[in-house]
Design an enzyme around this catalytic site. Structure first.
Site, PDB file in Angstrom:
ATOM      1  N   ASP A 179      22.113  23.058  23.606  1.00 47.52           N
ATOM      2  CA  ASP A 179      22.330  22.146  24.548  1.00 47.52           C
ATOM      3  C   ASP A 179      20.771  21.755  25.265  1.00 47.52           C
ATOM      4  OD1 ASP A 179      21.980  20.923  27.350  1.00 47.52           O
ATOM      5  OD2 ASP A 179      23.508  21.998  28.372  1.00 47.52           O
TER       6      ASP A 179
ATOM      7  N   LYS B 192      16.536  13.314  31.190  1.00 49.48           N
ATOM      8  CA  LYS B 192      15.248  13.972  31.343  1.00 49.48           C
ATOM      9  C   LYS B 192      14.329  13.698  30.722  1.00 49.48           C
ATOM     10  CE  LYS B 192      18.552  17.828  33.096  1.00 49.48           C
ATOM     11  NZ  LYS B 192      19.885  17.657  32.462  1.00 49.48           N
TER      12      LYS B 192
ATOM     13  N   TYR C 241      37.099  -2.122  31.076  1.00 46.76           N
ATOM     14  CA  TYR C 241      37.755  -0.850  30.705  1.00 46.76           C
ATOM     15  C   TYR C 241      37.774  -0.944  28.943  1.00 46.76           C
ATOM     16  CZ  TYR C 241      39.590   2.205  34.276  1.00 46.76           C
ATOM     17  OH  TYR C 241      39.394   3.108  35.184  1.00 46.76           O
TER      18      TYR C 241
ATOM     19  N   ARG D  63      21.080   8.238  33.626  1.00 47.85           N
ATOM     20  CA  ARG D  63      22.144   9.416  33.958  1.00 47.85           C
ATOM     21  C   ARG D  63      23.208   9.437  33.391  1.00 47.85           C
ATOM     22  NH1 ARG D  63      21.595  13.622  37.683  1.00 47.85           N
ATOM     23  NH2 ARG D  63      19.536  12.553  37.884  1.00 47.85           N
TER      24      ARG D  63
ATOM     25  N   THR E 187      21.697  15.605  28.041  1.00 50.46           N
ATOM     26  CA  THR E 187      21.691  14.460  28.778  1.00 50.46           C
ATOM     27  C   THR E 187      20.935  13.431  28.501  1.00 50.46           C
ATOM     28  OG1 THR E 187      19.854  15.594  30.258  1.00 50.46           O
ATOM     29  CG2 THR E 187      22.404  15.724  30.965  1.00 50.46           C
TER      30      THR E 187
ATOM     31  N   GLU F 146      38.787   2.021  27.005  1.00 41.65           N
ATOM     32  CA  GLU F 146      39.191   3.420  26.538  1.00 41.65           C
ATOM     33  C   GLU F 146      39.413   3.698  25.069  1.00 41.65           C
ATOM     34  OE1 GLU F 146      42.111   3.207  29.708  1.00 41.65           O
ATOM     35  OE2 GLU F 146      41.823   5.159  30.267  1.00 41.65           O
TER      36      GLU F 146
END
Ligand code: DSN
Length: 408
Positions: free
Chosen positions: A191, A220, A45, A226, A217, A47
């Site tokens: 984008d 691609k 974790y 991903r 992203t 954060e």
């Protein structure tokens, strides 16, 4: 191991190895990228951000995330990078949260012309929380009509303008959009999920310095894990970081962030540049072959990695064609064409692209063969002999250009 899942994973790997992936948003990430994702980094974790975490034990995670950030900044020539978004949709959500208030006006790209669900579709959070209007393409040329963009922007006075593509096959002119955004005092967001790899390699104009914020992203044309990414000008850095965490996400996926860092490392190599150049040569070769075979690509060709074929005159639904091609091991997706009269679930177009087959090593010659197989199927939907020959050709090509040799 859980044998049920093991067998299904094996089947999916075999499908990817034995099929021709023409879906332009899919690719084959390297083994190094995949390996980074499958590490115990997933257990941690973290954060917050490097140097400012809520939990202890993040000294190595900080180094990993800092590396990913620095590599992303350098690759895209960006002043600031946030590598935590879990996906492109979440990257877009974070930008809206950072720059806007619910109900604010956004000018987005119409879905059928090449936009995305998160750019204001009424069935997406974006269309429900924000007040969207859209620009599209010219009916004749099927290119973005800048006179229309400017006219709508002047009338509507959006707070944000989005430049994007998920199915637009031409270069995006960020400079022209920037001039319009300045006139109406709007933020400009690009984008670049689809074209990120092309941008890095100089095969597509860069959104910087014209855009205030850029989302992407990483899986691609960029060929990484991903995930999502936000790049922005320095003055927006704090707002963007706060919007990602604690705004819309909790703990980041540091295994994926490590894989993003690996992907950025790979994307800085000369081989990656060559790969991106070949993606475009291959897409152009496919578009030419489709045209030769009497199948029109929207806007009559492509500048990038994809095209949308107008199959409205061939007497079969795009979904039927998509399904039949899948049976042969050729993967495409049905897609709307501009001013489509058919519904989004069964539209009039088929979207095809070259990134994944280029990763396999295909050059123009093989891409023309692949386009010929798709065209043959579209034109001879019920001819079993042609279908059988196409299936055999898929086997021959995937055998000659193997992928993931190290996976059994
Ligand atoms: N970005 C979409 C695509 O182009 O496939 C999926 O959301």
């Amino acid at each position: 191991m859980d044998n049920e899942i093991k067998k299904l994973i094996e089947k999916e790997i075999a499908r990817q190895k034995n099929g021709l992936v023409l879906i332009p948003s899919e690719n084959y990430a390297s083994l190094e990228v995949l390996q980074a994702m499958g590490t115990p980094l997933s257990n941690k974790y973290s954060e917050g951000y490097p140097g400012k975490r809520y939990y202890g034990g993040n000294e190595f995670i900080d180094e990993i995330e800092n590396l990913a950030i620095e590599r992303a900044r350098k690759l895209f020539n960006a002043e600031h990078a946030n590598v935590q978004p879990h996906s492109g949709s979440q990257a877009n959500a974070a930008v809206y949260l950072a720059l806007l208030k619910p109900g604010d006006k956004i000018l987005g790209f119409d879905l059928a012309s090449g936009g995305h669900l998160t750019h204001g579709s009424p069935i997406n959070f974006s269309g429900q929380f924000y007040n969207f209007v859209y620009y599209g393409v010219n009916r004749e040329t099927e290119l973005i009509d800048f006179d229309e963009v400017e006219k709508i922007a002047l009338e509507f006075k959006p707070k944000l303008i989005i430049v994007s593509t998920t199915s637009y096959s031409r270069f995006l002119d960020f400079q022209k959009f920037s001039a319009i955004a300045k006139k109406v005092n709007a933020y400009l967001m690009a984008d670049i999920a689809h074209i990120a790899g092309l941008v890095i390699a100089g095969e597509h104009p860069s959104p910087f310095p014209f855009c205030d914020v850029v989302t992407s992203t990483t899986h691609k044309t960029l060929r990484g894990p991903r995930g999502g990414l936000i790049l922005c000008k320095k003055e927006l850095a704090q707002k963007i970081d706060k919007a990602v965490f604690p705004g819309i996400q909790g703990g980041p996926m540091e295994n994926v962030i490590a894989a993003k860092a690996v992907c950025f490392f790979e994307a800085a190599s000369p081989e990656f540049k060559k790969y991106q150049h070949q993606i475009i040569l291959n897409a152009k070769a496919m578009a030419e072959e489709f045209l030769k075979q009497g199948i029109r690509a929207v806007s009559n060709g492509t500048d990038n990695h994809l095209m949308v074929l107008d199959i409205s005159s061939f007497g079969h639904d795009s979904r039927e064609i998509q399904n039949k091609l899948s049976e042969l091991g050729i993967y495409v997706n049905c897609n709307a064409i501009p001013f489509d009269k058919k519904p989004p679930f069964n539209p009039s177009g088929i979207r095809v692209g070259s990134p994944a087959i280029t990763t396999r090593g295909f050059k123009e010659e093989e891409c023309k063969i692949v386009a010929g197989l798709v065209a043959g199927m579209i034109k001879n939907f019920d001819d079993e002999k042609i279908l059988e020959e196409a299936g055999n050709k898929v086997k021959e090509l995937t055998g000659r250009f193997p992928i993931y040799k190290d996976f059994s």
